[in-house]
Scaffold this motif. Structure first.
Motif, PDB file in Angstrom:
ATOM      1  N   VAL A 292       0.835  -1.204   0.000  1.00  0.00           N
ATOM      2  CA  VAL A 292       0.000   0.000   0.000  1.00  0.00           C
ATOM      3  C   VAL A 292       0.871   1.256   0.000  1.00  0.00           C
ATOM      4  O   VAL A 292       1.677   1.460   0.903  1.00  0.00           O
ATOM      5  N   ARG A 293       0.706   2.081  -1.015  1.00  0.00           N
ATOM      6  CA  ARG A 293       1.395   3.376  -1.116  1.00  0.00           C
ATOM      7  C   ARG A 293       0.395   4.418  -1.602  1.00  0.00           C
ATOM      8  O   ARG A 293       0.387   4.807  -2.771  1.00  0.00           O
ATOM      9  N   PRO A 294      -0.467   4.893  -0.717  1.00  0.00           N
ATOM     10  CA  PRO A 294      -1.493   5.857  -1.136  1.00  0.00           C
ATOM     11  C   PRO A 294      -0.871   7.179  -1.569  1.00  0.00           C
ATOM     12  O   PRO A 294       0.169   7.608  -1.051  1.00  0.00           O
ATOM     13  N   ARG A 295      -1.526   7.816  -2.513  1.00  0.00           N
ATOM     14  CA  ARG A 295      -1.043   9.108  -3.021  1.00  0.00           C
ATOM     15  C   ARG A 295      -1.594  10.227  -2.143  1.00  0.00           C
ATOM     16  O   ARG A 295      -2.808  10.393  -2.034  1.00  0.00           O
ATOM     17  N   ALA A 296      -0.695  10.989  -1.537  1.00  0.00           N
ATOM     18  CA  ALA A 296      -1.089  12.113  -0.680  1.00  0.00           C
ATOM     19  C   ALA A 296      -0.894  13.414  -1.446  1.00  0.00           C
ATOM     20  O   ALA A 296       0.181  13.648  -2.022  1.00  0.00           O
ATOM     21  N   LEU A 297      -1.923  14.243  -1.459  1.00  0.00           N
ATOM     22  CA  LEU A 297      -1.803  15.579  -2.023  1.00  0.00           C
ATOM     23  C   LEU A 297      -1.377  16.519  -0.907  1.00  0.00           C
ATOM     24  O   LEU A 297      -2.056  16.628   0.118  1.00  0.00           O
ATOM     25  N   ILE A 298      -0.240  17.184  -1.110  1.00  0.00           N
ATOM     26  CA  ILE A 298       0.312  18.123  -0.134  1.00  0.00           C
ATOM     27  C   ILE A 298       0.149  19.535  -0.705  1.00  0.00           C
ATOM     28  O   ILE A 298       0.937  19.957  -1.560  1.00  0.00           O
ATOM     29  N   PRO A 299      -0.873  20.289  -0.313  1.00  0.00           N
ATOM     30  CA  PRO A 299      -1.064  21.637  -0.878  1.00  0.00           C
ATOM     31  C   PRO A 299       0.105  22.567  -0.572  1.00  0.00           C
ATOM     32  O   PRO A 299       0.729  22.488   0.485  1.00  0.00           O
ATOM     33  N   TYR A 318       2.044  19.241  -4.100  1.00  0.00           N
ATOM     34  CA  TYR A 318       2.932  18.133  -4.407  1.00  0.00           C
ATOM     35  C   TYR A 318       2.155  16.837  -4.230  1.00  0.00           C
ATOM     36  O   TYR A 318       1.319  16.712  -3.332  1.00  0.00           O
ATOM     37  N   LEU A 319       2.448  15.858  -5.074  1.00  0.00           N
ATOM     38  CA  LEU A 319       1.853  14.537  -4.935  1.00  0.00           C
ATOM     39  C   LEU A 319       2.937  13.576  -4.452  1.00  0.00           C
ATOM     40  O   LEU A 319       3.989  13.453  -5.087  1.00  0.00           O
ATOM     41  N   VAL A 320       2.682  12.927  -3.318  1.00  0.00           N
ATOM     42  CA  VAL A 320       3.675  12.048  -2.696  1.00  0.00           C
ATOM     43  C   VAL A 320       3.031  10.690  -2.419  1.00  0.00           C
ATOM     44  O   VAL A 320       1.940  10.622  -1.857  1.00  0.00           O
ATOM     45  N   LYS A 321       3.729   9.632  -2.817  1.00  0.00           N
ATOM     46  CA  LYS A 321       3.271   8.288  -2.469  1.00  0.00           C
ATOM     47  C   LYS A 321       3.791   7.955  -1.070  1.00  0.00           C
ATOM     48  O   LYS A 321       4.996   7.848  -0.858  1.00  0.00           O
TER      49      LYS A 321
END
Length: 468
Positions: A292-299, A318-321
């Protein structure tokens, strides 16, 4: 010409048109998918009557804050557009409410976050929640995302705090926007038709072409972000409109201990703590974290001082897995740090996380007609929002009662079950967790996971320092 004739011929002020991203937030909202953000502040009370006094102060001070008198209404030009307009019959009692005593501020806040704001009125509310024991009270501020982003919401909320804690400039009205229609070309938003110099046209066209290339680059990255996705069903849900909130307080000194040992930034540590907490949460509830590596949106805020529209949303991201599948806390942190460094090197104008910038390339009518499509697209791009909201270092008060805790609450993207917001206030980290209550009845487990993850990082770092 007499004064009455002069008043009749004076041109009306230009409408304060919503920026493209504000318009997108306004149009994607539904009753089951409210688009307001919030902040839950907890105050120490000297007596049970302090909560009522706080509500009276908020109602008395709200009319003096210009941004709180603005409602959002459609405009004829541009077609599909909307603007912030002052209301002449503003009644603060429509927005400030005194609730019943409660022993659980977060349970009360979750129920209140479910309710959409009244779109016919200035889209904000302040709910004062007396503590059952009389030694504290809380205030839940709700602001529609089209009215304010996190920074603007902070300014509006600070405008009704005790005056001694508020610089005078924060209560000043926003600068009047330029008169005339805005031209639909990147780089020309603040020009008036009469001010256009033909000699500048080649440069403006080059800027427009560059902007088109940027949009294409972002769009390509967005498509790539939907490939090779390693997520979990726990991060998605059918929008029910129900909300649950939780709060976690950590010591900033502990975060600095980890940062000094491993390197990177405080923000890297805070994101890594979320990754570790998600791993613990998934394992605890039986979903499993393998692969599991969900994509986190970091505004990322693009706000600049003295802009013509300081209240508009100016965001990229930024989009971070998140390395949820990684079992070692330090390895998780190093993975997050590497990903964040890569994003920072590329800059907030590139990559899938900069998808908010594409709103600038959509005409107002497109936002109006395409709102439902955009709302459903969020779940394809990212799995969880992890955002940071800066707070002032000085202590805030309301009616002389000090603010002791403050939990930022982010809006949920449609189809997603979780959102995480973080603030630092007076040497302590405050995590505000928002979830779809039907999809995540065990949000308290995630809160526990956040505490346990930072404690684990501190222990590992102490061991590392001891072996050096």
């Amino acid at each position: 010409m007499n004064s009455q004739q002069s008043q009749r011929t004076r041109p009306a002020p230009s409408p304060d048109l919503l920026a493209p991203l504000d318009l997108a937030f306004w149009n994607i909202e539904t009753a089951e998918h409210p688009m307001h953000l919030g902040a839950l502040g907890v105050f120490a009370a000297g007596s049970p009557g302090d909560a009522r006094h706080a509500a009276e102060l908020l109602a008395a001070r709200a009319p003096a804050v210009p941004g709180l008198r603005m409602r959002i209404q459609g405009v004829r030009i541009p077609v599909g557009g909307a603007a912030r307009v002052p209301v002449s019959d503003f009644d603060p009692l429509d927005h400030v409410r005194l609730g019943d005593p409660t022993a659980d501020f977060h349970a009360a806040a979750g129920a209140l976050m479910e309710r959409p704001l009244d779109r016919a009125k200035p889209p904000w509310e302040a709910h004062v929640l007396p503590g059952a024991d009389g030694t504290s009270f809380a205030v839940l501020f709700k602001f529609h995302h089209a009215l304010a982003d996190g920074l603007r919401a902070l300014t509006l909320a600070a405008g009704v705090m005790d005056p001694m804690d508020l610089p005078v400039s924060r209560t000043a009205p926003a600068a009047e926007p330029p008169r005339g229609f805005r031209l639909p070309f990147p780089g020309m938003h603040d020009l008036r038709l009469g001010d256009l110099d033909p000699r500048k046209l080649p440069g403006l066209l080059r800027e427009g072409a560059s902007s088109a290339v940027t949009a294409l680059d972002i769009g390509t990255s967005v498509v790539r972000a939907t490939w090779d996705v390693h997520t979990s069903p726990a991060f998605s849900s059918t929008a029910t409109g129900t909300r649950r909130t939780e709060g976690v307080v950590l010591e900033l000194d502990d975060v600095h201990r980890v940062r000094k040992t491993v390197g990177g930034t405080v923000n890297d540590v805070l994101i890594a703590v979320v990754a570790g907490a998600l791993r613990r949460w998934l394992e605890e509830r039986g979903n499993g974290s393998e692969g599991v590596r969900p994509r986190a949106l970091i505004p990322v805020s693009r706000r600049r001082p003295r802009t013509a529209h300081p209240q508009g949303n100016r965001l990229s991201g930024y989009l971070v897995k998140l390395p949820v599948d990684e079992g070692d806390p330090l390895a998780r942190l190093r993975s997050v740090r590497t990903a964040m460094d890569h994003n920072k090197d590329a800059g907030p104008q590139r990559g899938a996380g900069a998808v908010a910038l594409l709103a600038d390339h959509v005409p107002p009518l497109g936002h109006l007609l395409g709102g439902p499509v955009v709302a459903h697209a969020a779940r394809l791009l990212f799995d969880i929002l992890v955002t940071s909201v800066p707070l002032p270092s000085l202590g805030l008060r309301l009616g002389g009662c000090p603010l002791t805790e403050v939990y930022p609450l982010a809006p949920l993207a449609q189809g997603q079950s979780l959102a995480v917001a973080v603030s630092t206030y007076r040497g302590r980290i405050h995590y505000g967790l928002v979830a779809d209550a039907a999809a995540v009845p065990d949000l308290d487990l995630l809160a526990t996971g956040i505490r346990e993850e930072l404690a684990a990082l501190v222990r590992v770092c102490e061991t590392e320092r001891g072996t050096v």
